[in-house]
Design an enzyme around this catalytic site. Structure first.
Site, PDB file in Angstrom:
ATOM      1  N   TYR A  75       0.852  -1.182   0.000  1.00 17.53           N
ATOM      2  CA  TYR A  75       0.000   0.000   0.000  1.00 17.53           C
ATOM      3  C   TYR A  75       0.896   1.242   0.000  1.00 17.53           C
ATOM      4  CZ  TYR A  75      -3.567   3.248   1.563  1.00 17.53           C
ATOM      5  OH  TYR A  75      -4.421   4.307   1.656  1.00 17.53           O
ATOM      6  N   ASP A 118       0.217  -7.780   6.343  1.00 18.42           N
ATOM      7  CA  ASP A 118      -0.972  -6.978   6.055  1.00 18.42           C
ATOM      8  C   ASP A 118      -1.950  -7.885   5.294  1.00 18.42           C
ATOM      9  OD1 ASP A 118      -2.883  -5.228   4.992  1.00 18.42           O
ATOM     10  OD2 ASP A 118      -1.464  -3.564   4.893  1.00 18.42           O
TER      11      ASP A 118
HETATM   12  C1  LIG Z   1      -6.088   0.849   2.696  1.00 17.52           C
HETATM   13  C2  LIG Z   1      -4.950   0.035   3.089  1.00 17.52           C
HETATM   14  C3  LIG Z   1      -4.130   0.385   4.174  1.00 17.52           C
HETATM   15  C4  LIG Z   1      -4.332   1.670   4.949  1.00 17.52           C
HETATM   16  O1  LIG Z   1      -5.539   1.672   5.623  1.00 17.52           O
HETATM   17  P1  LIG Z   1      -6.352   3.021   6.004  1.00 17.52           P
HETATM   18  O2  LIG Z   1      -7.529   2.507   6.731  1.00 17.52           O
HETATM   19  O3  LIG Z   1      -6.676   3.715   4.721  1.00 17.52           O
HETATM   20  O4  LIG Z   1      -5.437   3.843   6.842  1.00 17.52           O
HETATM   21  C5  LIG Z   1      -3.096  -0.454   4.510  1.00 17.52           C
HETATM   22  N1  LIG Z   1      -2.865  -1.591   3.820  1.00 17.52           N
HETATM   23  C6  LIG Z   1      -3.619  -1.960   2.770  1.00 17.52           C
HETATM   24  C7  LIG Z   1      -3.325  -3.224   2.054  1.00 17.52           C
HETATM   25  C8  LIG Z   1      -4.683  -1.158   2.364  1.00 17.52           C
HETATM   26  O5  LIG Z   1      -5.421  -1.520   1.301  1.00 17.52           O
END
Ligand SMILES: *Cc1c(COP(=O)(O)O)cnc(C)c1O
Length: 383
Positions: A101, A173
């Site tokens: 991201y 993530d």
């Molecule tokens: C959107 C996203 C984030 C960040 O999240 P927010 O809620 O926008 O702060 C982090 N990792 C991934 C894979 C994302 O798609």
């Protein structure tokens, strides 16, 4: 118990005072204490340090990820920041997926590098490259799989093995697949991170984040910096997310089925030069996708003949697909990562990792798939 049962019932119970079936929104700053000597006897003092509505969500997510404990945050970025703050100090080193991201890359390079933390952006799809990047001061491996936006995969078990050999924490993530399809802790990772903004919410209603850990001790370390810095989730956001999660499995299955149908349509379309979806046999890491997750998700990307200009025209001429950042919602969203989600990643770095200028990202929603295909088909005709 199966996942769908748990997504509805885990972590919540009827309100003990009124019998309300939904956990109430405990919209309060402070909690009254019985006496100085019985301080915290009901478990709560001040909503930054703990709130019953948020805790219901934390209990549910810990169960769904099969973890020991969960902490929720104001945003997904706050969750990633808490992991960095809890594990890394100045002089430490972290290995981060080279495709991730855009905000993750920005947080590492523009904020934590200033505090003396070293980052290596590594092709974590290759475990040998991860192993080669380990240094004496490496404390964290942060991977994102499937990665935003190219969908490059990391072998979670292989990288977790390398991490544990060296006593390094591995955080994944898991936003794109959610615990319904992929559970990193079961594959050896120590932390699963979420932007709850995406599939958990599912309705474009909130921003929020979560970390789920494989031990209480690790959660305590992360929760400490969350409370110290104050990046908490609000009770309203937790309440909306609790409702969204009840339909997670059916949304994921339907949205993934739609994504597969659209990917097959795009792959066969003469004006589409490349189409990438982990469920397609042509996807370079299709076997890994099939072996470490139980579903392929609802994200895909493609490029059209005519490159950047044609891609932009396509994004401007779709009518049902909505041009917007965000993903994971019931609405199908179309995004141009280079000008939107990944605008802060330097051009050379973007090109090195395959985020091309013509890449069009699609977060497939829950509409009737025939309508989505009609929309894309019409837009492809107009470019
Ligand atoms: C959107 C996203 C984030 C960040 O999240 P927010 O809620 O926008 O702060 C982090 N990792 C991934 C894979 C994302 O798609």
């Amino acid at each position: 118990m199966g996942f769908s049962t748990k997504q509805i019932h885990a972590g919540v119970e009827p309100d003990p005072v009124t019998g309300a079936i939904l956990t109430p929104v405990y919209q309060t700053t402070t909690f009254v204490q019985d006496s100085v000597d019985e301080y915290l006897s009901k478990g709560y003092s001040y909503s930054r340090s703990g709130n019953p509505t948020v805790q219901a969500l934390e209990r549910k997510l810990a169960v769904l990820e099969n973890g020991a404990a969960c902490t929720c945050y104001a945003t997904g970025m706050a969750a990633i920041q808490a992991v960095i703050q809890a594990i890394l100090s100045g002089g430490d080193h972290a290995i981060v997926s080279d495709v991730a991201y855009g905000g993750t890359y920005r947080l590492c390079t523009t904020v934590y590098q200033r505090y003396g933390v070293e980052f290596s952006f590594v092709n974590t799809a290759d475990p040998d490259e991860v192993r080669a990047a380990v240094r004496d001061n490496t404390r964290l491996i942060l991977t994102e799989t499937p990665a935003n936006p190219t969908l490059k995969l990391t072998d979670i078990a292989a990288v977790s093995g390398i991490a544990s050999e060296h006593g390094i924490a591995h955080a994944v993530d898991n936003t794109f697949l959610t615990p319904f399809y992929q559970r990193p802790l079961e594959l050896g990772a120590n932390i699963s991170i979420h932007s709850t903004t995406k599939y958990f919410d599912g309705h474009n209603a909130t921003v929020g984040g979560a970390t789920i850990t494989d031990s209480e001790e690790l959660d305590e370390k992360i929760r400490f910096v969350q409370n110290a810095g104050g990046v908490i989730m609000s009770p309203w956001v937790a309440w909306l997310t609790l409702q969204g999660i009840k339909t997670l499995s059916i949304r994921m299955d339907c949205q993934s089925a739609n994504a597969r149908a659209i990917a097959e349509f795009l792959e066969a379309h003469p004006k589409v030069t490349r189409a990438f979806y982990p469920g397609l046999a042509s996807f370079p890491q299709h076997e890994l996708a099939a072996s470490q997750a139980s579903g392929y998700g609802a994200m895909l990307w493609f490029e059209v003949e005519g490159g950047v200009a044609a891609g932009k025209k396509l994004m401007d001429s779709v009518r049902l697909c909505t041009l917007a950042e965000n993903l994971g919602s019931v609405e199908t969203l179309i995004t141009h990562p280079v000008t939107m989600t990944h605008a802060d990643v330097e051009e050379a770095e973007r090109h090195r990792v395959g985020i091309t200028d013509g890449l069009v990202r699609l977060s497939v929603g829950l509409e009737d798939v025939e309508d989505l295909i009609d929309d894309l088909s019409g837009a492809l005709q107009r470019i």
